[in-house]
Design a protein around this motif. Structure first.
Motif, mmCIF file in Angstrom:
data_model
loop_
_atom_site.group_PDB
_atom_site.id
_atom_site.type_symbol
_atom_site.label_atom_id
_atom_site.label_comp_id
_atom_site.label_asym_id
_atom_site.label_seq_id
_atom_site.Cartn_x
_atom_site.Cartn_y
_atom_site.Cartn_z
ATOM 1 N N GLU A 63 0.764 41.389 -2.305
ATOM 2 C CA GLU A 63 2.193 41.125 -2.101
ATOM 3 C C GLU A 63 2.508 41.175 -0.605
ATOM 4 N N HIS A 64 3.508 40.413 -0.194
ATOM 5 C CA HIS A 64 3.929 40.449 1.202
ATOM 6 C C HIS A 64 5.039 41.478 1.376
ATOM 7 N N MET A 65 4.759 42.697 0.940
ATOM 8 C CA MET A 65 5.713 43.791 1.094
ATOM 9 C C MET A 65 4.936 45.096 1.040
ATOM 10 N N SER A 66 5.608 46.173 1.385
ATOM 11 C CA SER A 66 4.919 47.457 1.449
ATOM 12 C C SER A 66 5.492 48.442 0.449
ATOM 13 N N PHE A 67 4.638 49.386 0.014
ATOM 14 C CA PHE A 67 5.113 50.526 -0.763
ATOM 15 C C PHE A 67 6.093 51.346 0.081
ATOM 16 N N GLY A 68 5.714 51.518 1.332
ATOM 17 C CA GLY A 68 6.461 52.386 2.238
ATOM 18 C C GLY A 68 5.589 52.702 3.424
ATOM 19 N N ALA A 69 5.840 53.834 4.059
ATOM 20 C CA ALA A 69 5.082 54.191 5.255
ATOM 21 C C ALA A 69 4.986 55.699 5.369
ATOM 22 N N ILE A 70 3.926 56.125 6.044
ATOM 23 C CA ILE A 70 3.701 57.544 6.261
ATOM 24 C C ILE A 70 3.802 57.821 7.764
ATOM 25 N N SER A 71 4.434 58.936 8.126
ATOM 26 C CA SER A 71 4.612 59.266 9.543
ATOM 27 C C SER A 71 3.676 60.393 9.923
ATOM 28 N N GLN A 72 3.693 60.748 11.203
ATOM 29 C CA GLN A 72 2.709 61.697 11.714
ATOM 30 C C GLN A 72 2.908 63.126 11.219
ATOM 31 N N ASN A 73 4.042 63.421 10.586
ATOM 32 C CA ASN A 73 4.191 64.754 10.003
ATOM 33 C C ASN A 73 3.710 64.792 8.549
ATOM 34 N N GLY A 74 3.162 63.658 8.072
ATOM 35 C CA GLY A 74 2.579 63.607 6.739
ATOM 36 C C GLY A 74 3.534 63.198 5.644
ATOM 37 N N SER A 75 4.796 62.967 5.967
ATOM 38 C CA SER A 75 5.765 62.594 4.931
ATOM 39 C C SER A 75 5.667 61.096 4.642
ATOM 40 N N PHE A 76 5.790 60.748 3.343
ATOM 41 C CA PHE A 76 5.736 59.360 2.919
ATOM 42 C C PHE A 76 7.119 58.914 2.486
ATOM 43 N N SER A 77 7.555 57.770 2.983
ATOM 44 C CA SER A 77 8.864 57.216 2.633
ATOM 45 C C SER A 77 8.672 55.903 1.896
ATOM 46 N N TYR A 78 9.200 55.826 0.679
ATOM 47 C CA TYR A 78 9.122 54.582 -0.080
ATOM 48 C C TYR A 78 10.010 53.515 0.549
ATOM 49 N N ASN A 79 9.615 52.270 0.384
ATOM 50 C CA ASN A 79 10.364 51.135 0.909
ATOM 51 C C ASN A 79 11.716 51.042 0.194
ATOM 52 N N SER A 80 12.791 51.293 0.910
ATOM 53 C CA SER A 80 14.119 51.336 0.298
ATOM 54 C C SER A 80 14.624 49.965 -0.128
ATOM 55 N N SER A 81 13.936 48.895 0.301
ATOM 56 C CA SER A 81 14.377 47.551 -0.085
ATOM 57 C C SER A 81 13.888 47.157 -1.479
ATOM 58 N N ILE A 82 12.994 47.971 -2.061
ATOM 59 C CA ILE A 82 12.484 47.713 -3.406
ATOM 60 C C ILE A 82 13.282 48.556 -4.402
ATOM 61 N N SER A 83 13.690 47.957 -5.510
ATOM 62 C CA SER A 83 14.485 48.676 -6.494
ATOM 63 C C SER A 83 13.672 49.814 -7.107
ATOM 64 N N GLU A 84 14.383 50.796 -7.658
ATOM 65 C CA GLU A 84 13.718 51.953 -8.248
ATOM 66 C C GLU A 84 12.807 51.531 -9.403
#
Length: 218
Positions: A63-84
């Motif tokens: 897919e041309h989209m992402s689940f989300g992203a992880i930052s350097q403190n280890g927290s993962f954020s889901y892609n808010s543009s994708i519906s629940e």
């Protein structure tokens, strides 16, 4: 709009920001190595520090989209543009893949941090933070960055990028105090597409730019 280089695009953004922020307490924070090239021009003009927030995007297979992203403190954020509902489906289908990618991405970030460039929260506190990228295609990196920045008391959050997708801009309006975007694309074709020159420095070279920025103040 197309740019000869990331340096040229950074200079254009620096001109927009100069009058307002030249004498303010600012910190320029890049989301990518390419963004450091853009941010270097802004930080030099504003006489501000330059640093980098390491964020790794995790793509959905095929897919041309992402689940989300992880930052350097280890927290993962889901892609808010994708519906629940859609995210639940993707997560169930690719659960093992997602967990493995989280581990690999966080390990990559830790390896990079070993070379320097760890962001200092105290350096950002009570400052105008100018969050910079060379191109913002989705909200995934932005959500991860906001999870990292949210606990820090900022004077203002300013977003500066040469090019962004409509999706990213919609999200930016919700999280930023001020936007400086040179061009918005309905059909975002990939960041490199909008630059004639696409030589991105190694992470070691990026860290060197960050460490030397004070020497290059204009």
């Amino acid at each position: 709009m197309y740019f000869e280089s990331r340096e040229e695009a950074g200079i254009k953004l620096a001109v927009q920001l100069f009058d307002t922020y030249r004498y303010e307490n600012c910190a320029v924070v890049s989301l990518t190595d390419g963004g450091v090239i853009v941010g270097e021009q802004i930080a030099s003009a504003l006489h501000s520090v330059l640093t980098m927030l390491l964020v790794e995007k995790i793509e959905i297979p095929g897919e041309h989209m992402s689940f989300g992203a992880i930052s350097q403190n280890g927290s993962f954020s889901y892609n808010s543009s994708i519906s629940e509902g859609e995210m639940d489906e993707y997560t169930n289908e690719y659960h093992g893949y997602l967990e493995e990618q989280k581990r690999e991405s966080f390990q990559k970030i830790n390896r990079l941090l070993g070379d320097g460039g760890l962001i200092d929260r105290d350096m950002l506190r009570d400052h105008v933070v100018i969050l910079v990228s060379d191109g913002m295609s989705s909200s995934a990196e932005l959500d991860a960055a906001m999870d990292f920045l949210r606990p820090i008391r900022l004077q203002k959050l300013v977003i500066a990028t040469p090019v962004a997708s409509v999706e990213a801009v919609d999200r930016l309006h919700m999280i930023a105090d001020e936007l400086h975007i040179l061009d918005v694309k309905d059909n975002y074709l990939g960041t490199d597409h909008y630059y004639n020159q696409n030589v991105i420095p190694s992470h070691e070279e990026t860290v060197a730019k960050i460490n030397k920025i004070v020497l290059n103040w204009r």
